[in-house]
Design an enzyme around this catalytic site. Structure first.
Site, mmCIF file in Angstrom:
data_model
loop_
_atom_site.group_PDB
_atom_site.id
_atom_site.type_symbol
_atom_site.label_atom_id
_atom_site.label_comp_id
_atom_site.label_asym_id
_atom_site.label_seq_id
_atom_site.Cartn_x
_atom_site.Cartn_y
_atom_site.Cartn_z
ATOM 1 N N ARG A 15 0.831 -1.217 0.000
ATOM 2 C CA ARG A 15 0.000 0.000 0.000
ATOM 3 C C ARG A 15 0.868 1.271 0.000
ATOM 4 O O ARG A 15 0.992 1.957 -0.989
ATOM 5 C CB ARG A 15 -0.940 -0.020 1.218
ATOM 6 N N ASP A 16 1.534 1.552 1.117
ATOM 7 C CA ASP A 16 2.321 2.792 1.210
ATOM 8 C C ASP A 16 3.465 2.748 0.199
ATOM 9 O O ASP A 16 3.818 3.754 -0.419
ATOM 10 C CB ASP A 16 2.888 2.932 2.641
ATOM 11 N N HIS A 209 8.789 7.130 8.282
ATOM 12 C CA HIS A 209 9.413 7.205 6.949
ATOM 13 C C HIS A 209 10.875 7.578 7.175
ATOM 14 O O HIS A 209 11.227 8.196 8.183
ATOM 15 C CB HIS A 209 8.679 8.230 6.078
ATOM 16 N N CYS A 240 4.123 9.516 0.331
ATOM 17 C CA CYS A 240 2.748 9.992 0.215
ATOM 18 C C CYS A 240 2.704 11.018 -0.908
ATOM 19 O O CYS A 240 3.396 12.030 -0.851
ATOM 20 C CB CYS A 240 2.289 10.616 1.538
ATOM 21 N N ASN A 249 9.096 4.310 3.578
ATOM 22 C CA ASN A 249 9.018 3.882 4.982
ATOM 23 C C ASN A 249 10.348 3.263 5.367
ATOM 24 O O ASN A 249 11.126 2.850 4.504
ATOM 25 C CB ASN A 249 7.951 2.790 5.139
#
Ligand code: HMG
Ligand code: MG
Length: 303
Positions: A15-16, A209, A240, A249
């Site tokens: 996801r991220d 992050h 993001c 991250n």
């Protein structure tokens, strides 16, 4: 120093990690990768987002990914959900855990989810209620806890207000996000000292992050403060799109390397993890930031 016996790692790479990538990873490759991750010993995988696909095209195949993977018993599959439309899609795809998200700073909240903080509360409240009613686990994210790309420093009172509201809604766990990787260990200590007086330590996760290389140091301080749940991303993928300057991250590979060396159990098989990192690195088509991944790749290349 007192270190915990074990920690829980929540893998957010699918996801991220992918949400900011220019290359569209095919649905088939995403599924193959998540299936590999399910076999590494990771028990928590955040696999996609049911957000507006126009905002995050990289994850526009959320339903196909969620319904296409092989679910491994004992693994919790999570996705970001911003609103009722997202929840409908997430429930149709039978996600295990719904992660709601908002920011401690007004401008990032507005840029990221197109609403003020006050207008976000009732939307998330209903989302959490409906998710619980549907038998789902719920997780809340607070972004920009340690700094905002638009406003700079963020008042701890804002973090408390948003965190309290999310807990009142009924979330099972709160993840505190250093969205743009500006935190330093002393700041982490100061923020946690305040928050842990209000909220149960076991319900707090840290989401660092590594934009400025301080993520592992921040995790060490968090461990010392009693935190035992951390979000991380394979290879150090991530960022993001609505936080300029945000990079990946903390890399799961580096985190596991450090924790294993310290004798802190994670239940994750390093070799399988590195194989899944190599897989996604190849698909992305450039070296990923993880240092232990690059060290492992250079050993292979010398052979
Ligand atoms: P909006 O545009 O204000 O939504 O977006 P809207 O309600 O006005 O609807 C506009 C259009 O979007 C409509 O379509 C809706 O149907 C559609 P149209 O009529 O124009 O064709 N739409 C949707 N379609 C599918 N699924 C949905 C959905 N919702 C609306 N769920 C919204 C509001 C919140 C949806 C939007 O701003 C959005 O999707 N934002 C997501 C941004 C995002 O994903 N950011 C990255 C994740 S957060 C993060 O990375 C931080 C974190 O890692 C922690 C940290 O590091 O700090 C979690
Ligand atoms: Mg993040």
């Amino acid at each position: 120093m007192n270190w915990p016996k074990g920690v829980t790692i929540k893998e957010v790479g699918p996801r991220d990690g992918l949400q900011n990538e220019k290359v569209f990873i095919s649905t088939e490759d995403k599924i193959a990768w998540i299936n590999q991750l399910s076999e590494t010993g990771l028990k928590h995988l955040e696999i996609t987002s049911f957000v507006n696909p126009k905002w995050i095209p990289a994850l526009s195949d959320a339903v196909a990914v969620t319904t296409g993977i092989t679910r491994v018993p004992g693994v919790t599959y999570t996705a970001l959900v911003p609103n009722q439309q997202g929840l409908e899609r997430a429930l149709a795809a039978n996600i295990d855990e719904v992660a709601v998200f908002m920011s401690a700073s007004e401008t990032h909240n507005l840029k990221n989810i197109n609403k003020s903080i006050d207008k976000t509360f009732p939307i998330l409240k209903e989302l959490v209620q409906d998710s619980i009613a549907a038998g789902k686990l719920t997780r809340g994210y607070v972004s920009t806890v340690f700094g905002c790309p638009y406003e700079g420093s963020v008042d701890i009172e804002q973090v408390i207000r948003v965190s309290e509201s999310l807990f009142e809604m009924g979330i099972d766990e709160l993840s505190l996000g250093d969205t743009i990787g500006v935190a330093n260990p002393k700041q982490v200590e100061q923020v946690l000292e305040v928050l842990l007086q209000r909220f149960p330590t076991e319900k707090i996760a840290m989401h660092f992050h590594d934009t400025r290389g301080t993520a592992l140091a921040n995790i060490l301080v968090s461990l010392q403060m009693g935190i035992t749940t951390f979000d991380s991303s394979i290879g150090g993928l991530g960022g993001c799109p609505y936080a300029p300057g945000a990079s990946g991250n903390v890399a799961t590979d580096d985190l596991i390397y450090m924790l294993d060396g310290m004798g802190i159990q994670t239940g994750i098989n390093q070799e399988k993890l590195l194989n899944s990192s190599r897989f996604i690195q190849e698909k992305i088509g450039r070296p990923l930031p993880s240092k232990s991944l690059q060290a492992a790749c250079s050993v292979v290349n010398q052979d």
